[in-house]
Design a protein around this motif. Structure first.
Motif, PDB file in Angstrom:
ATOM      1  N   SER A  58       0.824  -1.201   0.000  1.00 43.53           N
ATOM      2  CA  SER A  58       0.000   0.000   0.000  1.00 43.53           C
ATOM      3  C   SER A  58       0.862   1.256   0.000  1.00 43.53           C
ATOM      4  O   SER A  58       0.443   2.295  -0.517  1.00 43.53           O
ATOM      5  N   LEU A  59       2.088   1.145   0.541  1.00 43.01           N
ATOM      6  CA  LEU A  59       2.981   2.306   0.467  1.00 43.01           C
ATOM      7  C   LEU A  59       3.336   2.606  -0.982  1.00 43.01           C
ATOM      8  O   LEU A  59       3.354   3.768  -1.411  1.00 43.01           O
ATOM      9  N   VAL A  60       3.593   1.537  -1.750  1.00 46.01           N
ATOM     10  CA  VAL A  60       3.816   1.731  -3.192  1.00 46.01           C
ATOM     11  C   VAL A  60       2.622   2.448  -3.791  1.00 46.01           C
ATOM     12  O   VAL A  60       2.755   3.402  -4.562  1.00 46.01           O
ATOM     13  N   GLY A  61       1.429   1.985  -3.386  1.00 45.92           N
ATOM     14  CA  GLY A  61       0.212   2.604  -3.894  1.00 45.92           C
ATOM     15  C   GLY A  61       0.154   4.076  -3.549  1.00 45.92           C
ATOM     16  O   GLY A  61      -0.150   4.916  -4.400  1.00 45.92           O
ATOM     17  N   VAL A  62       0.470   4.386  -2.281  1.00 45.66           N
ATOM     18  CA  VAL A  62       0.405   5.793  -1.849  1.00 45.66           C
ATOM     19  C   VAL A  62       1.387   6.637  -2.654  1.00 45.66           C
ATOM     20  O   VAL A  62       1.066   7.744  -3.097  1.00 45.66           O
ATOM     21  N   VAL A  63       2.591   6.070  -2.869  1.00 47.24           N
ATOM     22  CA  VAL A  63       3.585   6.821  -3.650  1.00 47.24           C
ATOM     23  C   VAL A  63       3.082   7.061  -5.071  1.00 47.24           C
ATOM     24  O   VAL A  63       3.244   8.148  -5.630  1.00 47.24           O
ATOM     25  N   PHE A  64       2.427   6.053  -5.633  1.00 40.45           N
ATOM     26  CA  PHE A  64       1.883   6.222  -6.986  1.00 40.45           C
ATOM     27  C   PHE A  64       0.791   7.290  -7.000  1.00 40.45           C
ATOM     28  O   PHE A  64       0.719   8.099  -7.930  1.00 40.45           O
ATOM     29  N   VAL A  65      -0.052   7.229  -5.969  1.00 42.04           N
ATOM     30  CA  VAL A  65      -1.119   8.232  -5.907  1.00 42.04           C
ATOM     31  C   VAL A  65      -0.498   9.616  -5.859  1.00 42.04           C
ATOM     32  O   VAL A  65      -0.938  10.550  -6.537  1.00 42.04           O
ATOM     33  N   TYR A  66       0.566   9.728  -5.080  1.00 41.27           N
ATOM     34  CA  TYR A  66       1.247  11.020  -5.028  1.00 41.27           C
ATOM     35  C   TYR A  66       1.789  11.400  -6.400  1.00 41.27           C
ATOM     36  O   TYR A  66       1.681  12.550  -6.835  1.00 41.27           O
ATOM     37  N   ILE A 105      -5.415  -0.056  -1.803  1.00 37.05           N
ATOM     38  CA  ILE A 105      -6.550  -0.802  -1.261  1.00 37.05           C
ATOM     39  C   ILE A 105      -6.137  -2.211  -0.903  1.00 37.05           C
ATOM     40  O   ILE A 105      -6.439  -2.720   0.185  1.00 37.05           O
ATOM     41  N   THR A 106      -5.389  -2.860  -1.815  1.00 33.99           N
ATOM     42  CA  THR A 106      -4.970  -4.230  -1.535  1.00 33.99           C
ATOM     43  C   THR A 106      -4.142  -4.287  -0.258  1.00 33.99           C
ATOM     44  O   THR A 106      -4.305  -5.181   0.573  1.00 33.99           O
ATOM     45  N   PHE A 108     -11.262   1.441   7.183  1.00 38.77           N
ATOM     46  CA  PHE A 108     -11.458   2.887   7.097  1.00 38.77           C
ATOM     47  C   PHE A 108     -10.423   3.498   6.147  1.00 38.77           C
ATOM     48  O   PHE A 108     -10.750   4.382   5.349  1.00 38.77           O
ATOM     49  N   GLY A 109      -9.180   2.987   6.227  1.00 35.68           N
ATOM     50  CA  GLY A 109      -8.157   3.427   5.265  1.00 35.68           C
ATOM     51  C   GLY A 109      -8.598   3.124   3.846  1.00 35.68           C
ATOM     52  O   GLY A 109      -8.500   3.972   2.950  1.00 35.68           O
ATOM     53  N   VAL A 110      -9.134   1.917   3.631  1.00 31.03           N
ATOM     54  CA  VAL A 110      -9.638   1.558   2.304  1.00 31.03           C
ATOM     55  C   VAL A 110     -10.735   2.533   1.884  1.00 31.03           C
ATOM     56  O   VAL A 110     -10.768   3.007   0.751  1.00 31.03           O
ATOM     57  N   SER A 161     -13.271   6.714  -1.266  1.00 32.11           N
ATOM     58  CA  SER A 161     -14.133   7.884  -1.349  1.00 32.11           C
ATOM     59  C   SER A 161     -13.442   9.040  -2.039  1.00 32.11           C
ATOM     60  O   SER A 161     -14.099   9.916  -2.591  1.00 32.11           O
ATOM     61  N   SER A 162     -12.083   9.063  -2.014  1.00 27.46           N
ATOM     62  CA  SER A 162     -11.441  10.181  -2.685  1.00 27.46           C
ATOM     63  C   SER A 162     -11.160   9.872  -4.149  1.00 27.46           C
ATOM     64  O   SER A 162     -11.028  10.787  -4.948  1.00 27.46           O
ATOM     65  N   VAL A 163     -11.058   8.602  -4.494  1.00 25.11           N
ATOM     66  CA  VAL A 163     -10.826   8.226  -5.894  1.00 25.11           C
ATOM     67  C   VAL A 163     -12.081   7.556  -6.409  1.00 25.11           C
ATOM     68  O   VAL A 163     -12.291   6.375  -6.189  1.00 25.11           O
ATOM     69  N   GLU A 164     -12.922   8.306  -7.075  1.00 25.84           N
ATOM     70  CA  GLU A 164     -14.187   7.713  -7.494  1.00 25.84           C
ATOM     71  C   GLU A 164     -14.081   7.196  -8.916  1.00 25.84           C
ATOM     72  O   GLU A 164     -14.311   7.913  -9.878  1.00 25.84           O
ATOM     73  N   MET A 165     -13.732   5.916  -9.006  1.00 29.36           N
ATOM     74  CA  MET A 165     -13.685   5.295 -10.331  1.00 29.36           C
ATOM     75  C   MET A 165     -14.443   3.983 -10.228  1.00 29.36           C
ATOM     76  O   MET A 165     -14.255   3.215  -9.283  1.00 29.36           O
ATOM     77  N   SER A 166     -15.288   3.704 -11.199  1.00 27.34           N
ATOM     78  CA  SER A 166     -16.154   2.536 -11.079  1.00 27.34           C
ATOM     79  C   SER A 166     -15.344   1.245 -11.084  1.00 27.34           C
ATOM     80  O   SER A 166     -15.660   0.297 -10.363  1.00 27.34           O
ATOM     81  N   SER A 167     -14.241   1.208 -11.863  1.00 34.11           N
ATOM     82  CA  SER A 167     -13.474  -0.047 -11.907  1.00 34.11           C
ATOM     83  C   SER A 167     -12.816  -0.314 -10.564  1.00 34.11           C
ATOM     84  O   SER A 167     -12.741  -1.452 -10.105  1.00 34.11           O
ATOM     85  N   LEU A 168     -12.353   0.759  -9.908  1.00 33.56           N
ATOM     86  CA  LEU A 168     -11.733   0.605  -8.595  1.00 33.56           C
ATOM     87  C   LEU A 168     -12.745   0.066  -7.594  1.00 33.56           C
ATOM     88  O   LEU A 168     -12.456  -0.866  -6.823  1.00 33.56           O
ATOM     89  N   HIS A 169     -13.940   0.615  -7.638  1.00 29.16           N
ATOM     90  CA  HIS A 169     -14.963   0.173  -6.688  1.00 29.16           C
ATOM     91  C   HIS A 169     -15.369  -1.261  -6.966  1.00 29.16           C
ATOM     92  O   HIS A 169     -15.576  -2.060  -6.047  1.00 29.16           O
TER      93      HIS A 169
END
Lengths: 316, 458, 211
Positions: free
Chosen positions: B160-168, B198-199, B239-241, B246-254
């Protein structure tokens, strides 16, 4: 002129091949604080063996006797097509490229193995099976290395590789090149039967190539040994001229330059031999089954070279 | 404004006081701080939402804060008596409370911060503070399970840290409110980063692909720790998920999150059928419930979201009650196997009934809040995917219901040689209290909805 | 800077392959120290070039914790128990070397197919490759030390990636991450020691960690 230079190169290799081996064993002995044999010892050995009587196993077929001559001839042919003291193709140069050279090396190894099986000696069979199983894994490394060279220079011609590396600093310093160098160095240790892989003692635990020529004697043994020396000389020269230190090799046709370079080449060889001798006397032998791990690491280096090429954005 | 920081200050003080080598002081301070934090959490409910530089408190955060505080309170109360039964504890009593307080602190931290990176930091901090609590039994399996917990959860969190870095990399900010409003982000990279995030967070929540640590830890940790893990740590990770979703609203993600939740329900139900150990059984039940909650959170539907929160709250009280009860059972019967526990009604009447009721509650039986929550989520699934998937989901829920309750009933109502009831201790009442709260939640659904919608009780 | 990044990245990959090759824990730990040193120096150089104080602080912390403290702690721990040799492998050495190599290629392929279009950093597959290798190191060895090292390799590569690709990550986040990781390593150290003690009661399993 090119024919003359071919003859010069042939004589140079055939004459100095035993010397390199002599220097190597002398250095190893010095590392062990012994005096060691003279550096000309291999010549004496060959001279002695040529005068001795040949003994052939009763069960062996004529192939057993033919193979030493054939393989020796093939080694002589290889000396004519590789860049050893010239950076320009000699008369026979265009005949084969790296892959072709590799095939001839493979053919020699195959013939030797067949002859060894033909001798019906148990130890020879052991050596053949060991050499084959390691060879099956180390051959792909060489193929990978040649492919990488194809990527760098768009050709598999050893002369072109030499010239490209000599002239292009960016290729010479590139990570791709150095991965290839390291992989080939590891493969070289396997091919020339040096220490972490093979030790040349008289017990059968460590022998691989040594066991193959077990049943030969007299002139045939001399030719086999000499062929082995030439093989080592050729591989080392290729390593020096096409991989690690391609400099000083004359790229223009000139007898003086070539003769001068042949002296430099000997110096380069002796430095390499010194490195080998250092490794030989500092590392202990692997268990036989750990050789495969060694080969796997060498393989990774060869493969990483290609990955580096693509990962840093290289395009064909 | 100051009241938002007050729980943290109280907990820090409590932790500092726990350093002194006095068991009774540590216990007293912890009880006191849990009481104060609970009161404060209720006060926070009455305050408006906050969005400061590093603080972001909305309705859901407040519910989480209340939940964490209340479960913290009951866990401390239960620990007081339970710790006497631990034969050779790994930590001294005061250090146990120290780590517990820090653990709660890190969880509170995770639910109120605004920055995605800091949410990660908080959730990772829960791993650090809780790893030793898992091994408190100090036998080989407990330590082994703690080790697995550390390794698997850390691998997930690195993901998830990789994910956070990517989001950044995609948004050039980690502020969750800004990410949601962003117009010109690198959407593909954002999607990929969110999937990773999320994973990874879901690992900590025991969601399907990396859930394997959860049964080991819940099966081997002591009862109060299993309870606090199952009832609030997993929701905090969810809650982290939710923050990412809630901040990234994409249907495929959901959809991806829904699939993960669905698979968790499926796997957990299947594993529940053949469980021989009662604590592991409840652990798998937690996986199943977390799967349901994740589905509810990811559906982006008003009813499903409300259902998920109701289920989350109600499950927290029910599951903590279940684990407290199993602790009492373990103390008397000295076994973790379902088959060896017989006739609890005669021997441990209070615990038996609280176990039976909480067993019903965690599997979503009608009088409890969990039922309503699951119903609302099922309705959300119906709206989005149609009847077929609702039926599939319901089938697995029924399987889970039957396997848990059959085993619990066998433990409670089978006949045995004992007919003398054991002495009733304080530890028998805490689970009863919690399972009652889990029932009362059903009357509070209106309040929960109001908090979620408007952020406060007016 | 890019050359340096590629150089350090591939050095990391090679070092992980080297770790897979080694049988002795001591060598693995020393190799890990070297790999941390490289990462720390890279961050340091980059911080210096970009005048980024937070990166320099990060580099100093990395060097202090990863290069010095953790390997030192592990080595001193080793001597006490005299357990230099790594006892048990789940996957044989040759296979694990080759798998490790394949992971590098897998990372490259994944990166090219998915991420490259959105990040457009040429050598971005290297950190991903190192992360995958770290995960594989955790899976392939049954030893607590090696698992921990595998985990720290993953973190190293994250710093490597964050430092190179996104050097402007907020410092508070990075510092939080580093502190967390430090705490995690300490706690795992404690748990590791406990594991060792609890196992060493059984003489037969003296040099055997259970996974």
């Amino acid at each position: 002129m090119l024919y003359l230079l071919s003859v010069v190169q042939l004589i140079f290799v055939v004459v100095f091949a035993p010397l390199v081996v002599g220097v190597f064993s002398k250095l190893c002995e010095i590392f062990e604080s012994k005096q060691g044999p003279s550096i000309f010892q291999p010549y004496y050995d060959l001279y002695k063996l040529f005068r001795k009587q040949s003994v052939v196993p009763q069960v062996a077929s004529p192939m057993f006797q033919i193979v030493p001559y054939v393989t020796f001839a093939m080694y002589l042919f290889l000396t004519l097509v590789l860049p050893i003291i010239t950076g320009f193709p000699l008369s026979f140069g265009p005949v084969v490229d790296f892959i072709g050279g590799g095939l001839i090396f493979g053919a020699i190894a195959g013939l030797k193995k067949l002859a060894a099986i033909d001798s019906r000696n148990n130890y020879s069979h052991l050596g053949v099976s060991r050499a084959s199983s390691i060879g099956a894994l180390s051959e792909p490394i060489l193929v990978l290395i040649f492919i990488t060279f194809g990527v760098i220079t768009h050709t598999n011609n050893p002369y072109v590789v030499n010239n490209v590396l000599q002239t292009s600093t960016s290729w010479y310093l590139s990570l791709v090149h150095w991965f290839v160098v390291f992989a080939f160095f590891m493969a070289l240790i396997v091919e020339t039967g040096k220490l972490p892989i093979e030790s040349h003692t008289s017990n059968e635990f460590g022998m691989i190539d040594q066991a193959i020529e077990m049943e030969y004697s007299g002139r045939e043994l001399a030719l086999m040994k000499w062929g082995g020396y030439i093989k080592q000389f050729l591989l080392m020269s290729v390593f020096l001229n096409d991989f690690i230190f391609p400099f000083f090799v004359p790229m223009k046709v000139s007898l003086v330059a070539v003769l001068l370079y042949s002296l430099i080449h000997l110096v380069k060889l002796f430095v390499l031999v010194l490195i080998f001798a250092t490794i030989q006397s500092t590392i202990s032998k692997y268990k036989l089954f750990k050789n495969f791990e060694y080969v796997a690491v060498a393989f990774s280096f060869a493969f990483l070279a290609i990955v580096v090429f693509y990962a840093t954005g290289g395009r064909l | 404004m100051f009241v938002y920081y007050l729980p943290f200050i109280v907990l820090v003080f409590a932790s500092l006081l726990c350093v002194f080598k006095s068991d009774s002081l540590a216990a007293f301070v912890s009880v006191l701080s849990s009481l104060i934090v609970s009161v404060l959490s209720v006060i926070i409910l009455l305050k408006p939402n906050v969005s400061a530089s590093y603080l972001f408190i909305d309705g859901f955060s407040k519910i989480m804060v209340v939940l964490i505080s209340f479960i913290y309170l009951t866990t401390v109360l239960f620990s007081l008596t339970y710790l006497k039964h631990v034969e050779k504890p790994l930590l001294k009593r005061n250090f146990y409370f120290l780590y517990l307080n820090l653990f709660v602190l890190s969880m509170l931290f995770s639910v109120v911060v605004k920055n995605l990176g800091l949410i990660w930091v908080g959730i990772e901090a829960t791993t650090i503070t809780s790893a030793l609590l898992v091994a408190i039994d100090n036998d080989e399996p407990a330590i082994e399970s703690a080790w697995r917990y550390i390794i698997i959860v850390s691998v997930g969190l690195v993901m998830s840290l990789v994910g956070v870095v990517f989001v950044y990399g995609a948004c050039h900010t980690l502020d969750i409110t800004k990410i949601a409003l962003l117009k010109s982000a690198n959407y593909k990279l954002l999607l990929l980063g969110s999937v990773f995030a999320i994973t990874g967070f879901a690992t900590k929540a025991g969601i399907f692909p990396l859930h394997t640590w959860l049964p080991d830890v819940h099966g081997r940790a002591i009862a109060p720790i299993s309870a606090i893990f199952s009832s609030i740590l997993l929701p905090v990770a969810l809650f982290g998920v939710y923050r990412v979703l809630s901040s990234v609203e994409m249907s495929s993600l959901h959809l991806y999150a829904i699939v993960l939740g669905f698979l968790s329900v499926v796997f957990a139900s299947i594993f529940l059928v053949n469980q021989k150990f009662y604590k592991r059984m409840f652990a798998y039940s937690s996986i199943e419930n977390m799967g349901m909650i994740l589905i509810g959170l990811a559906l982006l539907n008003k009813y499903a979201f409300l259902g998920a929160v109701v289920l989350l709250v109600s499950h927290a009280f029910a599951k903590s009650s279940a684990f407290y009860s199993t602790g009492n059972v373990l103390n008397i019967y000295k076994t973790r196997e379902v088959a060896k526990v017989k006739g609890m009604v005669e021997r441990l009447p209070f615990t038996a009934y609280s176990l039976v009721f909480s067993g019903l509650a965690v599997t979503g039986a009608p009088p409890f809040g969990t039922f309503l929550g699951e119903l609302l989520i099922a309705y959300g699934v119906y709206i989005k995917f149609g009847l077929f998937w609702v039926l599939v989901l319901a089938t697995f829920l029924v399987i889970a219901f039957m396997s848990v309750n059959y085993k619990v009933a066998r433990m409670a109502f089978s006949s045995s040689n004992f007919d003398r009831a054991e002495k009733v201790r304080m530890s028998a009442f805490v689970p009863l209290l919690n399972v009652t709260v889990s029932f009362v939640i059903i009357f509070l659904v209106g309040v929960i909805e109001k908090i979620l919608m408007t952020g406060m009780i007016k | 800077m890019k050359e340096l990044f590629v150089l350090v990245g591939f050095a990391e990959i090679v070092l992980v392959i080297f770790m897979q090759w080694q049988y002795y824990l001591k060598k693995i730990i020393v190799t890990f120290a070297i790999s941390s040193l490289l990462i720390g120096l890279l961050l340091f150089v980059q911080g210096g070039l970009q005048n980024n104080t937070s990166l320099i602080v990060l580099a100093a912390l990395t060097l202090l914790v990863r290069f010095f403290f953790i390997p030192y702690y592990m080595l001193s721990h080793l001597e006490k128990v005299y357990k230099e040799k790594n006892p048990k492998q789940v996957v044989s050495t040759g296979t694990s070397i080759v798998v490790s190599l394949l992971l590098v290629i897998l990372a490259y392929v994944i990166y090219r197919l998915t991420l490259y279009r959105y990040i457009s950093v040429e050598a971005g597959s290297i950190p991903i490759a190192i992360i995958l290798q770290g995960i594989f190191l955790v899976i392939s060895r049954n030893n607590a030390f090696v698992q921990l090292i595998g985990y720290m390799i993953m973190e190293n590569s994250l710093f490597f990636m964050a430092g190179y690709m996104f050097p402007d990550l907020p410092f508070i986040v990075e510092a939080g991450i580093l502190l967390d990781l430090l705490g995690l390593v300490m706690i795992s150290g404690v748990v590791m020691k406990l594991r060792e003690d609890s196992v060493s009661e059984v003489v037969d399993e003296f040099d055997e960690f259970r996974g």
